[in-house]
Motif scaffolding. Structure first.
Motif, PDB file in Angstrom:
ATOM      1  N   LYS A 184       0.946  -1.244  -0.017  1.00 35.78           N
ATOM      2  CA  LYS A 184      -0.025   0.004   0.099  1.00 35.78           C
ATOM      3  C   LYS A 184       0.797   1.366   0.134  1.00 35.78           C
ATOM      4  O   LYS A 184       0.354   2.348  -0.212  1.00 35.78           O
ATOM      5  CB  LYS A 184      -0.931  -0.071   1.221  1.00 35.78           C
ATOM      6  N   GLN A 185       2.140   1.235   0.145  1.00 34.76           N
ATOM      7  CA  GLN A 185       3.171   2.261   0.373  1.00 34.76           C
ATOM      8  C   GLN A 185       3.765   2.109  -0.824  1.00 34.76           C
ATOM      9  O   GLN A 185       5.144   1.704  -0.402  1.00 34.76           O
ATOM     10  CB  GLN A 185       3.575   2.401   1.719  1.00 34.76           C
ATOM     11  N   PRO A 186       3.780   2.719  -1.924  1.00 33.29           N
ATOM     12  CA  PRO A 186       4.889   2.684  -3.239  1.00 33.29           C
ATOM     13  C   PRO A 186       5.993   3.042  -2.777  1.00 33.29           C
ATOM     14  O   PRO A 186       7.151   2.931  -3.388  1.00 33.29           O
ATOM     15  CB  PRO A 186       4.051   3.011  -4.522  1.00 33.29           C
ATOM     16  N   LEU A 187       6.038   4.546  -1.795  1.00 30.37           N
ATOM     17  CA  LEU A 187       7.127   5.290  -2.023  1.00 30.37           C
ATOM     18  C   LEU A 187       8.070   4.352  -1.038  1.00 30.37           C
ATOM     19  O   LEU A 187       9.314   4.445  -1.282  1.00 30.37           O
ATOM     20  CB  LEU A 187       6.819   6.447  -1.237  1.00 30.37           C
ATOM     21  N   GLY A 188       7.558   3.720  -0.012  1.00 26.31           N
ATOM     22  CA  GLY A 188       8.458   2.780   0.439  1.00 26.31           C
ATOM     23  C   GLY A 188       9.184   1.435   0.029  1.00 26.31           C
ATOM     24  O   GLY A 188      10.470   1.599   0.376  1.00 26.31           O
ATOM     25  N   CYS A 189       8.442   1.189  -0.969  1.00 31.39           N
ATOM     26  CA  CYS A 189       9.009   0.179  -1.880  1.00 31.39           C
ATOM     27  C   CYS A 189       9.960   0.655  -2.686  1.00 31.39           C
ATOM     28  O   CYS A 189      10.930   0.061  -2.802  1.00 31.39           O
ATOM     29  CB  CYS A 189       7.914  -0.732  -2.580  1.00 31.39           C
ATOM     30  N   VAL A 190       9.616   1.758  -3.271  1.00 31.17           N
ATOM     31  CA  VAL A 190      10.635   2.388  -4.210  1.00 31.17           C
ATOM     32  C   VAL A 190      12.074   2.655  -3.339  1.00 31.17           C
ATOM     33  O   VAL A 190      13.111   2.554  -3.718  1.00 31.17           O
ATOM     34  CB  VAL A 190      10.357   3.589  -4.908  1.00 31.17           C
TER      35      VAL A 190
END
Length: 177
Positions: free
Chosen positions: A3-9
């Motif tokens: 749910k947190q694409p910024l964290g994955c990136v």
């Protein structure tokens, strides 16, 4: 995690950076390794001092191990996260990439460790192994650097497939609900 694409990136960027640091350290260690400092006195030999490749090998090893740990924690967290909401699906490609990552990591770690250990000072008459002195051969650091890149990027691939698959399944679950 999904749910947190910024964290994955951010996590993928950290993993890629650690892999590149490991590769760069191996590349520089290849250039700085001991080449002809070995002294022979009959059957006795010694390598007067450690080369600059020693510190670079340690840096490469630490960054590779850190990347492997962080990547596997990311992968397990994503898998665990999806297991709490529904039955997770483990694609075959993810398992293949993960196995390939561990094999590449194992071989790279062994090569880096052995080459780094050989880059230390080898006292007179003691040598590196069984009283014999050894020098790191051409291409050992370079090949271990390539394997470390391969290990990290296949781990990133496995994690991205798992996270993407979990996001698709979450959206399908929301639509069906």
């Amino acid at each position: 995690m999904g749910k947190q694409p910024l964290g994955c990136v951010l996590m993928f960027s950290v993993l890629a950076s650690l892999g590149l640091v490991s590769f760069a350290a191996c590349l520089v260690a290849e250039a700085k390794r001991s080449k002809v400092d070995l002294k022979l006195d009959g059957k006795m030999c010694f390598l007067p001092g450690k080369s600059d490749a020693f510190e670079l090998g340690v840096a490469a090893s630490v960054s590779l191990c850190t990347a492997q740990i962080i990547g596997n924690v990311l992968l397990c967290a994503s898998y665990w996260w999806s297991a709490n909401t529904r039955k997770p699906k483990k694609p075959t490609l993810t398992a293949i990439l993960l196995a390939f990552s561990w094999i590449s990591f194992g071989v790279a770690a062994i090569l880096i460790s052995a080459a780094t250990s050989m880059s230390r000072a080898q006292p007179y008459g003691e040598g590196w192994l069984d009283g014999e002195c050894y020098l790191v051969r051409d291409g050992v650091y370079l090949s271990s650097g390539v394997l470390s890149l391969l290990a990290v990027f296949t781990l990133i691939g496995a994690a991205s497939i798992t996270i993407t698959n979990n996001q698709v399944l979450d959206q399908a679950h929301k639509i069906n609900a």
